[in-house]
Write a protein that holds these residues in place. Structure first.
Motif, short mmCIF file in Angstrom:
data_model
loop_
_atom_site.label_atom_id
_atom_site.label_comp_id
_atom_site.label_asym_id
_atom_site.label_seq_id
_atom_site.Cartn_x
_atom_site.Cartn_y
_atom_site.Cartn_z
N PRO A 1 58.14 -10.04 52.24
CA PRO A 1 56.75 -11.68 52.21
C PRO A 1 57.09 -12.70 52.81
O PRO A 1 56.06 -13.37 53.16
CB PRO A 1 56.43 -11.56 50.82
CG PRO A 1 57.24 -11.76 50.18
CD PRO A 1 58.47 -10.29 50.05
N GLY B 1 54.02 -14.73 55.36
CA GLY B 1 54.67 -13.54 55.55
C GLY B 1 55.91 -12.72 56.43
O GLY B 1 56.43 -13.16 56.19
N GLU C 1 53.48 -10.22 60.09
CA GLU C 1 52.93 -10.98 60.53
C GLU C 1 53.50 -12.35 60.96
O GLU C 1 52.44 -13.67 61.69
CB GLU C 1 52.60 -11.58 58.50
CG GLU C 1 52.03 -9.91 58.49
CD GLU C 1 51.46 -10.04 56.31
OE1 GLU C 1 51.23 -9.42 56.31
OE2 GLU C 1 52.71 -11.01 56.79
N LEU D 1 50.29 -18.89 51.94
CA LEU D 1 50.16 -18.65 51.06
C LEU D 1 48.55 -18.31 50.49
O LEU D 1 48.10 -17.44 49.80
CB LEU D 1 51.41 -18.97 49.57
CG LEU D 1 52.51 -18.44 49.96
CD1 LEU D 1 53.33 -18.84 48.75
CD2 LEU D 1 52.32 -17.17 49.60
N GLU E 1 46.26 -18.69 52.79
CA GLU E 1 45.85 -17.55 53.87
C GLU E 1 45.79 -16.05 53.28
O GLU E 1 44.87 -14.86 53.81
CB GLU E 1 46.28 -17.71 55.05
CG GLU E 1 45.92 -18.89 55.61
CD GLU E 1 46.13 -19.07 57.60
OE1 GLU E 1 47.13 -18.33 57.62
OE2 GLU E 1 46.41 -20.89 57.65
N GLN E 2 47.22 -15.62 53.34
CA GLN E 2 47.30 -14.45 52.16
C GLN E 2 46.21 -14.01 51.14
O GLN E 2 45.80 -13.45 51.30
CB GLN E 2 48.65 -14.03 52.04
CG GLN E 2 49.55 -14.10 53.07
CD GLN E 2 50.98 -13.88 52.63
OE1 GLN E 2 51.07 -13.00 50.85
NE2 GLN E 2 52.33 -14.86 52.61
N LEU F 1 43.43 -11.29 51.34
CA LEU F 1 43.63 -10.14 50.32
C LEU F 1 42.20 -9.68 49.31
O LEU F 1 41.90 -8.22 49.50
CB LEU F 1 44.45 -10.54 49.30
CG LEU F 1 44.54 -9.48 48.42
CD1 LEU F 1 45.44 -8.74 48.62
CD2 LEU F 1 45.37 -10.20 46.84
N ARG G 1 40.48 -7.10 51.50
CA ARG G 1 41.35 -5.57 52.38
C ARG G 1 40.99 -4.15 51.00
O ARG G 1 40.49 -4.36 50.27
CB ARG G 1 43.05 -5.80 51.26
CG ARG G 1 44.06 -6.74 52.07
CD ARG G 1 45.09 -6.74 51.99
NE ARG G 1 46.03 -5.22 52.13
CZ ARG G 1 47.19 -4.83 52.34
NH1 ARG G 1 47.97 -6.72 51.07
NH2 ARG G 1 48.06 -4.19 52.29
N GLU H 1 48.52 -7.67 43.27
CA GLU H 1 49.15 -8.76 44.46
C GLU H 1 48.66 -10.51 44.23
O GLU H 1 49.58 -11.30 44.87
CB GLU H 1 48.99 -8.22 45.48
CG GLU H 1 48.79 -8.97 47.37
CD GLU H 1 50.42 -8.61 47.42
OE1 GLU H 1 51.05 -9.61 48.45
OE2 GLU H 1 51.57 -7.82 46.68
N ILE I 1 50.89 -13.91 44.14
CA ILE I 1 50.64 -14.58 45.30
C ILE I 1 50.01 -16.52 44.79
O ILE I 1 50.67 -17.55 44.94
CB ILE I 1 49.19 -14.48 45.73
CG1 ILE I 1 49.92 -13.26 47.79
CG2 ILE I 1 48.70 -16.12 47.41
CD1 ILE I 1 48.58 -13.08 48.11
#
Length: 607
Positions: free
Chosen positions: A510, A525, A529, A569, A571-572, A576, A579, A590, A594
């Motif tokens: 990641p 990322g 990514e 992170l 942004e991730q 999420l 998704r 997940e 994060i």
């Protein structure tokens, strides 16, 4: 057909590799030759170029076919890179020399008419062979593979990956009718792999590739030949399409097998009943006996469907850390290193923390393996310091397995690392597909894949809590790669990995750190990514040489690094929620991962 292998029988070390192998390659085809380690892929290439003999069968090669073969471990001559590349264009160079000789004769005005006629013929041959494009081709291939800056250097000064690039460049410049490429991506960096994909896709001749790189096969080939149990099976499409087709085929074959087994069982029951009725009759009924015999003969004549291998043997890898390391695993500060006057690393910083999963990518010769060896203490930096954390049990999987102790038996090498009896060792090694007498093979007899599996077997039973992996997928077949990916996903320790395998990078890491101009540029990322962002950063850097830390000296390099990590992170975390490919449980897990990472980044930022 360019190549036809017909009813080939091949025995290696008393074991039958092929009984009746049939394989064909047509002009212009782009083929991926796949199969498990030891299925005979490299052997097929060696038979085609007549480096190995076969015991029975026929090999037909179309007359005049020019074959170029890139070995897994190429051999190189001395001299400069340029002289090496040009040595692959002997025919063109010979014609060019003849033209130059005739030009000299014309200047001397000796037999001018005859010389002009001969010159015209030679020039025509030079043009037809692409002589006037020779320099342009050399430049195109050298630029594509990233070796144009190495042209005037000697091979002794190149890294292993740079030498492989030069060997591949020489082969491509020969422009053969058939390219046989055995693991061409093993020592290439990502930029060269992406260029080679396009080159193969647009190549006019035929190409047959042996590769364990799934992304590479997806982007460069249009047909798969799958070697299984000594037979070649053909599938149209790239590797991903082959996987789906093979799965559907196996399910269909298994359904047919089950249906036939039901039929056989029913026939056997009927035969048994007929015999019982015939014997119970008084007098015994010969007609029923006859029917039973006819049914038995029909059963014997029936072509039996073999049970398809739905779930083939795979290594059983579970990486368990016996104890956790300290919060700080390794901290490298201002690391610099030079080789032969060439600066490889320049004031490089890296802070690796507990449970980090960091991938390092970069061009060949950028210093990735050098950095890893410095972190491990195998090399000493010219300047800077390394601080290691507490309770570390490091497992190191090197790119090039050691050539020492080649006469040592595999089982003895394993028992040196893992304290168990011989019987226990054989049981443990069987989990890594070392069966029977294969555990007594000498280390020098092991393939690259077998050496990798042995090292992973040691890691599993040593309880390592930090993994340093240098191109771990290079010699593993697809099944073993999947097992490694699953094991890493469950591993509770810290992982630092160098790899050019995009599928592996995107599945397991990641965070990505790009090693460029001697420094690490760390980004939250996966490779997929971060790659576009990284390319944009390099393009902008080419336009302005000032770095963010120089523009704002009040903010330290570490602070900027962690601010970028935190932003990425967050942004991730936001992405999420959108998704749909994850279950509720997976999304929750997940999200927790994060959030923990963000918290550790804030702590580091505050420090």
């Amino acid at each position: 057909m360019l190549i036809t292998l017909k009813d080939i029988k091949k025995i290696i070390g008393g074991t039958i590799l092929f009984e009746k192998l049939n394989l064909e390659i047509k002009p212009g085809e782009k083929i991926g030759l796949v199969g498990r380690n030891g299925s005979g892929k490299t052997t097929i290439f060696k038979m085609i170029v007549r480096q190995e003999l076969f015991d029975k069968g026929d090999l037909f090669i179309k007359k005049g076919t020019k074959i170029g073969y890139l070995k897994q471990v190429p051999q190189y001559a001395s001299g400069t890179v340029k002289s090496f590349l040009l040595s692959g264009m002997e025919e063109l160079l010979a014609i060019k020399q003849k033209m130059e000789k005739l030009e000299a004769e014309m200047r001397e005005d000796v037999n001018l008419e005859q010389t002009l006629t001969e010159y015209g013929k030679v020039q025509e041959a030079f043009t037809a062979a692409g002589g006037y494009e020779m320099d342009a081709r050399l430049e195109k291939v050298a630029n594509g593979l990233g070796i144009s800056h190495l042209i005037n250097l000697s091979f002794s000064s190149l890294s292993g990956g740079e030498k492989t690039k030069a060997g591949l460049a020489k082969l491509l410049l020969q422009n053969p009718d058939l390219l046989l490429l055995d693991e061409p991506t093993n020592h290439l960096d990502l930029a060269a792999i992406e260029w080679l994909e396009q080159y193969i896709a647009n190549y006019q001749g035929a190409v047959c590739v042996v590769s364990h790189d799934r992304n590479f096969l997806d982007h460069s080939i249009e047909k798969i030949i799958d070697l299984e149990n000594g037979e070649a099976h053909y599938y149209k499409g790239n590797y991903s399409q082959f996987v789906r087709q093979k799965e559907a085929k196996l399910l269909s074959e298994f359904a047919a097998f089950q249906e036939q087994q039901r039929k056989i069982k029913k026939m056997k029951e009927t035969i048994k009943r007929l015999k019982q009725w015939a014997n119970q009759a008084n007098p015994p009924n010969e007609g029923l006996h006859k029917r039973a015999r006819n049914m038995e003969r029909a059963l014997e004549r029936m072509e039996k469907i073999e049970r398809p291998e739905i779930d083939p043997d795979k290594m059983k890898l579970a990486l368990q850390a016996d104890h956790r390391s300290g919060k700080d695993v390794i901290k490298a500060e201002a690391i610099s290193k030079q080789f032969a006057g060439r600066a490889i690393l320049k004031d490089l910083d890296l802070h690796l923390r507990y449970q980090d999963r960091l991938a390092i990518v970069g061009d060949n010769g950028s210093g990735k393996s050098t950095l890893m060896k410095i972190l491990l203490g195998e090399l000493t930096p010219d300047s800077g310091r390394i601080a290691t954390g507490t309770h570390l049990e490091i497992g190191y999987l090197s790119q090039q397995p050691s050539d020492t102790e080649e006469d040592k038996r595999l089982i003895d090498k394993f028992r040196e690392e893992v304290s168990v009896s011989e019987g226990q060792a054989r049981g443990l090694l069987a989990n890594f597909m070392f069966y029977g007498f294969s555990v007594f093979k000498k280390m020098g007899q092991l393939s690259g894949g077998e050496r990798m599996r042995l090292k992973l077997a040691v890691f599993m039973h040593r309880g390592v809590n930090v993994l340093f992996l240098d191109e771990p997928t290079n010699h593993l077949d697809m099944d073993s790669q999947e097992v490694l990916e699953e094991a890493l996903a469950k591993f509770k320790g810290t992982v630092l990995c160098i790899s050019h395998d995009r599928y592996f990078l995107n599945n397991c890491f990641p965070e990505t750190a790009y090693l460029f101009e001697g420094k690490l540029h760390r980004m939250p990322g996966t490779y997929q990514e971060t790659n576009h962002k990284w390319k944009r950063w390099k393009e902008s850097k080419a336009g302005k040489q000032t770095t963010p830390s120089k523009q704002n000296p009040s903010i330290g390099k570490d602070k900027l690094e962690y601010e970028e990590l935190i932003l990425g992170l967050e942004e991730q975390l936001e992405a999420l929620t959108r998704r749909t490919d994850l279950s509720v449980g997976q999304r929750k897990k997940e999200k927790q991962r994060i959030e923990e990472k963000i918290e550790s980044c804030y702590e580091a930022w505050l420090e």
